[in-house]
Design a protein around this motif. Structure first.
Motif, PDB file in Angstrom:
ATOM      1  N   ASP A  47       0.821  -1.213   0.000  1.00 58.28           N
ATOM      2  CA  ASP A  47       0.000   0.000   0.000  1.00 58.28           C
ATOM      3  C   ASP A  47       0.859   1.269   0.000  1.00 58.28           C
ATOM      4  N   GLU A  48       2.162   1.103  -0.226  1.00 59.48           N
ATOM      5  CA  GLU A  48       3.071   2.243  -0.378  1.00 59.48           C
ATOM      6  C   GLU A  48       3.948   2.002  -1.602  1.00 59.48           C
ATOM      7  N   ILE A  49       3.713   2.780  -2.648  1.00 61.29           N
ATOM      8  CA  ILE A  49       4.477   2.653  -3.892  1.00 61.29           C
ATOM      9  C   ILE A  49       5.255   3.950  -4.091  1.00 61.29           C
ATOM     10  N   HIS A  50       6.574   3.880  -3.953  1.00 60.85           N
ATOM     11  CA  HIS A  50       7.425   5.063  -4.053  1.00 60.85           C
ATOM     12  C   HIS A  50       7.894   5.237  -5.502  1.00 60.85           C
ATOM     13  N   VAL A  51       7.545   6.368  -6.089  1.00 64.53           N
ATOM     14  CA  VAL A  51       7.885   6.645  -7.489  1.00 64.53           C
ATOM     15  C   VAL A  51       8.761   7.893  -7.565  1.00 64.53           C
ATOM     16  N   LEU A  52       9.836   7.808  -8.345  1.00 61.97           N
ATOM     17  CA  LEU A  52      10.711   8.958  -8.592  1.00 61.97           C
ATOM     18  C   LEU A  52      10.421   9.507  -9.984  1.00 61.97           C
ATOM     19  N   ILE A  53      10.117  10.801 -10.046  1.00 58.97           N
ATOM     20  CA  ILE A  53       9.812  11.456 -11.321  1.00 58.97           C
ATOM     21  C   ILE A  53      10.782  12.614 -11.517  1.00 58.97           C
ATOM     22  N   THR A  54      11.508  12.592 -12.630  1.00 63.70           N
ATOM     23  CA  THR A  54      12.474  13.645 -12.933  1.00 63.70           C
ATOM     24  C   THR A  54      11.924  14.562 -14.020  1.00 63.70           C
ATOM     25  N   LEU A  55      11.911  15.853 -13.728  1.00 62.83           N
ATOM     26  CA  LEU A  55      11.477  16.881 -14.684  1.00 62.83           C
ATOM     27  C   LEU A  55      12.703  17.621 -15.192  1.00 62.83           C
ATOM     28  N   LYS A  56      12.683  18.011 -16.475  1.00 55.74           N
ATOM     29  CA  LYS A  56      13.851  18.693 -17.034  1.00 55.74           C
ATOM     30  C   LYS A  56      13.436  19.729 -18.071  1.00 55.74           C
ATOM     31  N   ALA A 114      18.096  22.862 -16.422  1.00 57.84           N
ATOM     32  CA  ALA A 114      17.842  22.492 -15.025  1.00 57.84           C
ATOM     33  C   ALA A 114      16.901  21.296 -14.941  1.00 57.84           C
ATOM     34  N   SER A 115      17.042  20.554 -13.850  1.00 54.47           N
ATOM     35  CA  SER A 115      16.176  19.390 -13.630  1.00 54.47           C
ATOM     36  C   SER A 115      15.820  19.277 -12.152  1.00 54.47           C
ATOM     37  N   LYS A 116      14.698  18.631 -11.883  1.00 51.28           N
ATOM     38  CA  LYS A 116      14.245  18.363 -10.522  1.00 51.28           C
ATOM     39  C   LYS A 116      13.724  16.933 -10.453  1.00 51.28           C
ATOM     40  N   THR A 117      13.973  16.289  -9.315  1.00 51.96           N
ATOM     41  CA  THR A 117      13.442  14.946  -9.103  1.00 51.96           C
ATOM     42  C   THR A 117      12.548  14.951  -7.871  1.00 51.96           C
ATOM     43  N   TYR A 118      11.326  14.475  -8.061  1.00 54.06           N
ATOM     44  CA  TYR A 118      10.356  14.388  -6.971  1.00 54.06           C
ATOM     45  C   TYR A 118      10.101  12.929  -6.621  1.00 54.06           C
ATOM     46  N   GLU A 119       9.822  12.706  -5.346  1.00 55.21           N
ATOM     47  CA  GLU A 119       9.382  11.383  -4.904  1.00 55.21           C
ATOM     48  C   GLU A 119       7.919  11.479  -4.484  1.00 55.21           C
ATOM     49  N   ILE A 120       7.107  10.586  -5.026  1.00 56.04           N
ATOM     50  CA  ILE A 120       5.687  10.553  -4.691  1.00 56.04           C
ATOM     51  C   ILE A 120       5.355   9.176  -4.137  1.00 56.04           C
ATOM     52  N   VAL A 121       4.624   9.156  -3.025  1.00 51.78           N
ATOM     53  CA  VAL A 121       4.197   7.895  -2.422  1.00 51.78           C
ATOM     54  C   VAL A 121       2.726   7.673  -2.765  1.00 51.78           C
ATOM     55  N   PHE A 122       2.465   6.631  -3.543  1.00 53.61           N
ATOM     56  CA  PHE A 122       1.101   6.273  -3.933  1.00 53.61           C
ATOM     57  C   PHE A 122       0.598   5.137  -3.042  1.00 53.61           C
ATOM     58  N   ASN A 123      -0.719   5.101  -2.839  1.00 57.07           N
ATOM     59  CA  ASN A 123      -1.290   3.999  -2.062  1.00 57.07           C
ATOM     60  C   ASN A 123      -1.999   2.973  -2.937  1.00 57.07           C
ATOM     61  N   SER A 124      -2.018   3.226  -4.251  1.00 54.68           N
ATOM     62  CA  SER A 124      -2.627   2.258  -5.165  1.00 54.68           C
ATOM     63  C   SER A 124      -2.145   2.530  -6.587  1.00 54.68           C
ATOM     64  N   PRO A 125      -2.102   1.497  -7.436  1.00 50.45           N
ATOM     65  CA  PRO A 125      -1.713   1.691  -8.833  1.00 50.45           C
ATOM     66  C   PRO A 125      -2.652   2.622  -9.586  1.00 50.45           C
ATOM     67  N   ALA A 126      -3.914   2.689  -9.163  1.00 50.19           N
ATOM     68  CA  ALA A 126      -4.881   3.560  -9.844  1.00 50.19           C
ATOM     69  C   ALA A 126      -4.444   5.020  -9.774  1.00 50.19           C
TER      70      ALA A 126
END
Length: 236
Positions: A47-56, A114-126
């Motif tokens: 129930d915790e899915i940690h995703v890293l998203i990099t913006l550039k 420039a770039s930024k990386t965010y971490e988002i914690v999801f509780n479901s694949p939806a």
């Protein structure tokens, strides 16, 4: 007087002999023990899915470079539209480069992207799917599922330790019974050095999902948690 001295010396010799004998350690009786290992397992849905998203930053035809501030604002708006709480999002890194690999130094520009990386914690694949549909393909450089776990993982591990120890005691009991003996007190208890298995999940690529029109949720396998406890019991 001479006779009394001899008596005193004789008594002293006897006492010294007894004292020396008392200091000799007699061999201790060998205690009979049984050593066993107990195991307990369970599976839980993460129930915790940690995703890293990099913006550039990137170059857009007719508009030049799209700056990181505009990209960040659009990204944060997408997060709100996807119904993701601010507490589930954090900035983990910032950087910048010329946009070219190091072996193409002659093609590099003086300007940095420039770039930024965010971490988002999801509780479901939806929730992941909801955000994927809103992300900007041009500014999203990377999308990685970094970790899959459960919010109550420590609680589950604690219960499994107890269950594993009970299993060890049960095993010791029936093994002792096979020898027409019984078990007594536990002499020692220790935990085996192990952990829980990292779940394997379906390959989740943002770009391929958009191109193929696949809107199904990524399939995450359950987390398999295994705990092992060692115990030594007295045999009677």
């Amino acid at each position: 007087m001479e006779f009394m001295k001899r008596i005193i010396l004789s008594v002293s010799s006897v006492l010294l002999a007894f004292a020396s004998f008392a200091q000799i350690e007699l061999p201790k009786p060998v205690s009979k023990t049984i050593s066993v290992k107990g195991t307990a397992e369970m599976e839980v849905v993460p129930d915790e899915i940690h995703v890293l998203i990099t913006l550039k930053e990137y170059e857009k035809k007719g508009k030049g470079k799209i700056d990181i501030t505009s990209i960040t604002n659009g990204f944060l708006n997408s997060i709100k539209k996807a119904g993701i709480a601010d507490s589930s999002v954090k900035l983990v890194s910032m950087g910048g480069d010329s946009g070219y690999p190091w072996w193409k130094k002659k093609q590099q520009k003086d300007e940095l992207y420039a770039s930024k990386t965010y971490e988002i914690v999801f509780n479901s694949p939806a929730r992941i799917n909801a955000l994927v549909d809103l992300l900007d393909d041009e500014s999203t450089e990377n999308f990685v599922i970094a970790e899959v776990t459960h919010s109550r993982i420590n609680e589950y591990r604690k219960q499994l330790r107890i269950d594993a120890l009970k299993a060890a005691k049960e095993k010791a009991g029936y093994l002792a019974a096979a020898l027409d003996q019984t078990i007594g007190s536990a002499l020692s208890v220790s935990e085996s050095d192990n952990g829980f298995a990292v779940p394997v999940f379906a390959n989740y690529m943002r770009s391929s999902m958009k191109e193929s029109g696949n809107t199904s949720e990524p399939e995450f396998k359950k987390i398999a948690i295994t705990m092992e406890m060692n115990a030594v019991f007295e045999l009677r």
